[in-house]
Design a protein around this motif. Structure first.
Motif, PDB file in Angstrom:
ATOM      1  N   ASP A   6       0.501  -1.497   0.568  1.00 23.02           N
ATOM      2  CA  ASP A   6      -0.218  -0.430   0.056  1.00 23.02           C
ATOM      3  C   ASP A   6       0.475   1.346  -0.338  1.00 23.02           C
ATOM      4  N   ILE A   7       2.117   0.945  -0.778  1.00 17.55           N
ATOM      5  CA  ILE A   7       2.738   2.318  -0.777  1.00 17.55           C
ATOM      6  C   ILE A   7       2.446   3.211  -1.623  1.00 17.55           C
ATOM      7  N   LYS A   8       1.459   4.091  -1.703  1.00 14.83           N
ATOM      8  CA  LYS A   8       0.990   4.918  -2.997  1.00 14.83           C
ATOM      9  C   LYS A   8       1.687   5.911  -3.617  1.00 14.83           C
ATOM     10  N   LEU A   9       1.393   6.784  -4.746  1.00 20.12           N
ATOM     11  CA  LEU A   9       1.984   7.566  -4.961  1.00 20.12           C
ATOM     12  C   LEU A   9       1.160   8.336  -6.116  1.00 20.12           C
ATOM     13  N   ASP A  10       1.362   8.986  -6.830  1.00 20.62           N
ATOM     14  CA  ASP A  10       1.086   9.949  -7.985  1.00 20.62           C
ATOM     15  C   ASP A  10       1.408   9.150  -8.912  1.00 20.62           C
ATOM     16  N   LEU A  11       0.550   9.264 -10.096  1.00 22.33           N
ATOM     17  CA  LEU A  11       1.184   8.517 -11.162  1.00 22.33           C
ATOM     18  C   LEU A  11       2.364   9.189 -11.972  1.00 22.33           C
ATOM     19  N   ASN A  12       2.881  10.202 -11.849  1.00 26.22           N
ATOM     20  CA  ASN A  12       4.304  10.899 -12.249  1.00 26.22           C
ATOM     21  C   ASN A  12       4.820  10.930 -11.203  1.00 26.22           C
ATOM     22  N   HIS A  13       4.931  10.478  -9.678  1.00 25.84           N
ATOM     23  CA  HIS A  13       6.093  10.639  -9.382  1.00 25.84           C
ATOM     24  C   HIS A  13       7.574  10.799  -9.930  1.00 25.84           C
ATOM     25  N   GLN A  14       8.027  11.599  -9.165  1.00 19.65           N
ATOM     26  CA  GLN A  14       9.318  11.041  -9.296  1.00 19.65           C
ATOM     27  C   GLN A  14       9.978   9.965  -8.578  1.00 19.65           C
ATOM     28  N   ALA A  15      10.982   9.575  -9.226  1.00 19.58           N
ATOM     29  CA  ALA A  15      12.372   8.456  -8.627  1.00 19.58           C
ATOM     30  C   ALA A  15      13.088   8.120  -7.019  1.00 19.58           C
ATOM     31  N   ARG A  47     -10.463   7.479 -10.207  1.00 16.43           N
ATOM     32  CA  ARG A  47     -10.228   8.865 -10.406  1.00 16.43           C
ATOM     33  C   ARG A  47      -9.759   8.856 -11.293  1.00 16.43           C
ATOM     34  N   LYS A  48      -9.939   9.599 -12.901  1.00 13.95           N
ATOM     35  CA  LYS A  48      -9.578   8.594 -13.878  1.00 13.95           C
ATOM     36  C   LYS A  48      -8.470  10.694 -13.623  1.00 13.95           C
ATOM     37  N   ASN A  49      -8.572  11.180 -13.585  1.00 16.14           N
ATOM     38  CA  ASN A  49      -7.908  12.674 -14.094  1.00 16.14           C
ATOM     39  C   ASN A  49      -6.944  12.970 -12.407  1.00 16.14           C
ATOM     40  N   LYS A  50      -6.910  11.758 -11.628  1.00 15.39           N
ATOM     41  CA  LYS A  50      -6.108  11.655 -10.553  1.00 15.39           C
ATOM     42  C   LYS A  50      -5.907   9.815 -10.152  1.00 15.39           C
ATOM     43  N   ILE A  51      -4.656   9.797 -11.003  1.00 16.93           N
ATOM     44  CA  ILE A  51      -4.211   7.946 -11.138  1.00 16.93           C
ATOM     45  C   ILE A  51      -3.300   8.050 -10.020  1.00 16.93           C
ATOM     46  N   ILE A 298     -12.208   3.975 -25.379  1.00 21.09           N
ATOM     47  CA  ILE A 298     -11.406   3.215 -23.992  1.00 21.09           C
ATOM     48  C   ILE A 298     -10.516   3.694 -23.099  1.00 21.09           C
ATOM     49  N   ASP A 299      -9.679   4.572 -23.889  1.00 19.02           N
ATOM     50  CA  ASP A 299      -8.517   4.982 -23.459  1.00 19.02           C
ATOM     51  C   ASP A 299      -8.886   5.998 -22.451  1.00 19.02           C
ATOM     52  N   ASP A 300      -9.899   6.997 -23.156  1.00 22.59           N
ATOM     53  CA  ASP A 300     -10.254   8.238 -23.055  1.00 22.59           C
ATOM     54  C   ASP A 300     -11.544   8.098 -21.667  1.00 22.59           C
ATOM     55  N   ALA A 301     -11.920   6.835 -21.679  1.00 23.72           N
ATOM     56  CA  ALA A 301     -12.761   6.627 -20.945  1.00 23.72           C
ATOM     57  C   ALA A 301     -12.474   6.350 -19.709  1.00 23.72           C
ATOM     58  N   ARG A 302     -11.244   6.001 -19.736  1.00 24.01           N
ATOM     59  CA  ARG A 302     -11.359   4.796 -18.345  1.00 24.01           C
ATOM     60  C   ARG A 302      -9.471   5.734 -17.769  1.00 24.01           C
TER      61      ARG A 302
END
Ligand code: FAD
Length: 538
Positions: A6-15, A47-51, A298-302
């Motif tokens: 359960d380590i959760k990080l934003d999709l665009n997180h830094q290394a 939440r597709k805009n906050k993956i 499908i990509d846009d919807a998800r």
């Protein structure tokens, strides 16, 4: 090692944020951390805009014991379990018999491989051809409409999943971590390393073909034997004990140990077993259509604005709807960026399925939209489900033009109850081709009603799902086995035939490549233990 979940990080997180999260979770300093590796990476796209990316990490520190004690009551900090595979037996050189495996799909492949690794020198008999020859036959069918009933999408080295999306996940319980053994063997055979850590790994068709060859070579090196174009037509049973089997060539092979990993399409072999009195019962399965949309829908919807992100790849979906008439409709074997394939194995019958390449870069997304049915829907003997499948496949064959073109209909027309005449924005990918018509004849009315209710319901989850131009092709019948060849819970032998080990999807004990591989390992272990016991008591 310590496992952090359960380590959760934003999709665009830094290394560096991964390491920061470890230090924060364990409340340690950077110099106390030795190293870490990724065990799993999944994502939460609700939440597709906050993956959010979700990691499971294995961490080594200078103070592991101290930390495990400190966090003993914390569920997401635990000792890393030992998932390494341990063989249950080692065959002596003078073992008098060789075990035989019927079928070389993922299940038979793992029965054979693990038996070979334990020194049992198995003989694997496969009715179809070796995978390169089989590829020529299968692609030949798609291009020229010439079906080889022994070498096709269902039959041949690698089994049913060889021309597939190669999805490698399963929901089966796996307390002994057999799935790790399956994935490690696949990586050794050339699968991408990432299958070990991404939460929904897939391999794609071309890589699978090469992997199957590599695994066959390994079985050979270990003293096993693989024989192609060797259909098993008979099994001799004396006093409820397997004695030998007979091939279509007439050759007889003596053995008291047979793994039956024949897949869900070996209808002739099911009949032979039934006629022999091997215990078989009818089981529920599902029937329906393939649906195709453009992948971008499908990509846009998800994924919304994150569509196209390299970590996410092409989007998939999993849908289920419980209908007013009591039926359940669900999506099955979803293939992002893939193609619909002709998956028939019998003349005059038509079957659809889906596949993709590793890149998942084809224009369309496809999945089966199927309705659950049970033996009450097709009364008769235990093989009545097979006859039911055949009837649906024959109807689709005729509607498609009796030449292996598939009958197809636009979703808008299907929902409105009118025949289609041509494609719209979604160009169907099924080869050799499609014939537009009214699909309402291809399935029983309750299934048509259920799918008509489900598609608009799915629109509420995936915007665009019920768009007019999405395309349906018929018919999807080979979702799982129509029978179960029941086995003893501990010994894993047939309930009434000693020495016969029903295995994998055809026997009703797996549904997919990974679970078939896992079942193969279980069967190899059961056979090895039984052979050693019989050897030691003689
Ligand atoms: P099978 O793979 O069916 O293998 C059985 C083998 O036994 C066959 O090779 C057959 O030729 C042989 N055989 C049968 N009868 C005899 C006989 N009498 N003598 C000798 N040999 C015999 N699953 C996933 O997890 N992910 C996917 O992406 C996926 N995509 C798929 C796409 C397609 C087009 C298809 C058809 C299936 C797909 N599946 C997928 C399902 C998956 O392939 C099966 O669940 C899996 O292959 C079952 O493994 P198995 O070894 O039990 O049986």
């Amino acid at each position: 090692m310590i496992r952090l979940t359960d380590i959760k990080l934003d999709l665009n997180h830094q290394a560096h944020e991964l390491q920061d999260a470890i230090l924060e979770r364990l409340q340690i300093s950077e110099d106390q951390l030795v190293n870490f590796s990724m065990f799993k990476r999944g994502y939460d796209a609700r939440r597709k805009n906050k993956i959010i990316l979700m990691y499971t990490l294995d961490v080594d520190t200078k103070i592991n014991t101290e930390l495990l004690a400190k966090f003993s009551n914390v569920s997401n900090v635990k000792e890393t379990p030992d998932t390494s595979y341990k063989y249950v037996a080692q065959a002596p050189e003078n073992l008098p018999q060789r075990p035989v495996v019927i079928g070389m799909g993922p299940c038979g492949l793992f029965v054979g491989l693990v038996l070979a690794q334990m020194g049992f020198k198995p003989i694997i008999l496969e009715r179809g051809k070796e995978v390169r020859e089989r590829t020529k036959d299968t692609f030949g069918f798609w291009r020229k409409k010439i079906l080889n009933t022994e070498s096709n999408v269902q039959f041949g080295e690698g089994g049913a999943g060889t021309f597939s999306d190669g999805k490698l996940y399963s929901q089966v319980k796996d307390p002994k971590h057999y799935s790790r053994k399956v994935l490690h063997e696949f990586v050794d055979a050339g699968a991408p390393e990432e299958i070990l850590y991404v939460s929904k790994p897939h391999i794609g068709t071309f890589k699978l073909v090469t992997m199957v060859e590599q695994m066959r070579a390994k079985i050979f090196e270990l003293g096993g034997e693989v024989r192609f174009s060797q259909r098993v037509d008979d099994i001799e049973i004396v006093n409820e004990q397997v004695q030998s089997l007979t091939l279509a060539t007439g050759e007889k092979i003596e053995t008291n140990y047979i793994a039956l990993a024949i897949g869900h399409s070996a209808r002739d072999t099911f009949k032979m077993l039934f006629d022999k009195g091997v215990y078989i019962k009818a089981k529920p399965f599902s029937v329906g259509f393939r649906i195709e949309h453009e992948q971008t829908v499908i990509d846009d919807a998800r994924f919304g604005k994150n569509a196209g992100h390299p970590i996410l790849g092409s989007a998939d979906y999993k849908l289920v709807h419980h209908c007013k008439n009591g039926r359940s409709v669900y999506s099955f074997c979803m293939c992002p960026g893939g193609t619909v394939v002709a998956a028939a194995s019998e003349e005059g019958r038509l079957v659809t399925n889906g596949m993709s390449q590793y890149s998942r870069h084809e224009r369309n997304a496809n999945s089966a939209i199927v309705v659950g049915i049970s033996p009450e829907d097709y009364p008769g003997d235990v093989l009545a489900g097979i006859e039911f499948q055949r009837r649906l496949e024959e109807t689709s064959f005729k509607l498609g033009g009796s030449n292996y073109d598939a009958p197809a209909q636009l979703v808008g027309d299907f929902l409105a109850g009118r025949a289609s005449g041509e494609h719209g924005d979604v160009v169907p990918s099924y080869k050799p081709g499609v014939t537009y018509c009214d699909l309402s004849e291809t399935l029983p009315q309750y299934a048509i009603d259920a799918i008509r209710e489900a598609i608009p319901a799915f629109e509420r989850k995936i915007k665009g799902f019920s768009m007019n131009d999405a395309t349906l092709t018929a018919v999807e019948t080979r979702t799982s086995s129509p029978v179960q060849i029941t086995r003893d819970k501990e010994l894993l032998t047939s309930l009434n035939t000693k020495g016969l080990y029903p295995a994998g999807e055809g026997a009703g004990y797996a549904g997919g490549i990974l679970s078939a591989g896992i079942d193969g390992i279980k069967i190899a272990e059961a056979m090895a233990i039984a052979m050693m016991k019989d050897f030691e008591s003689n």
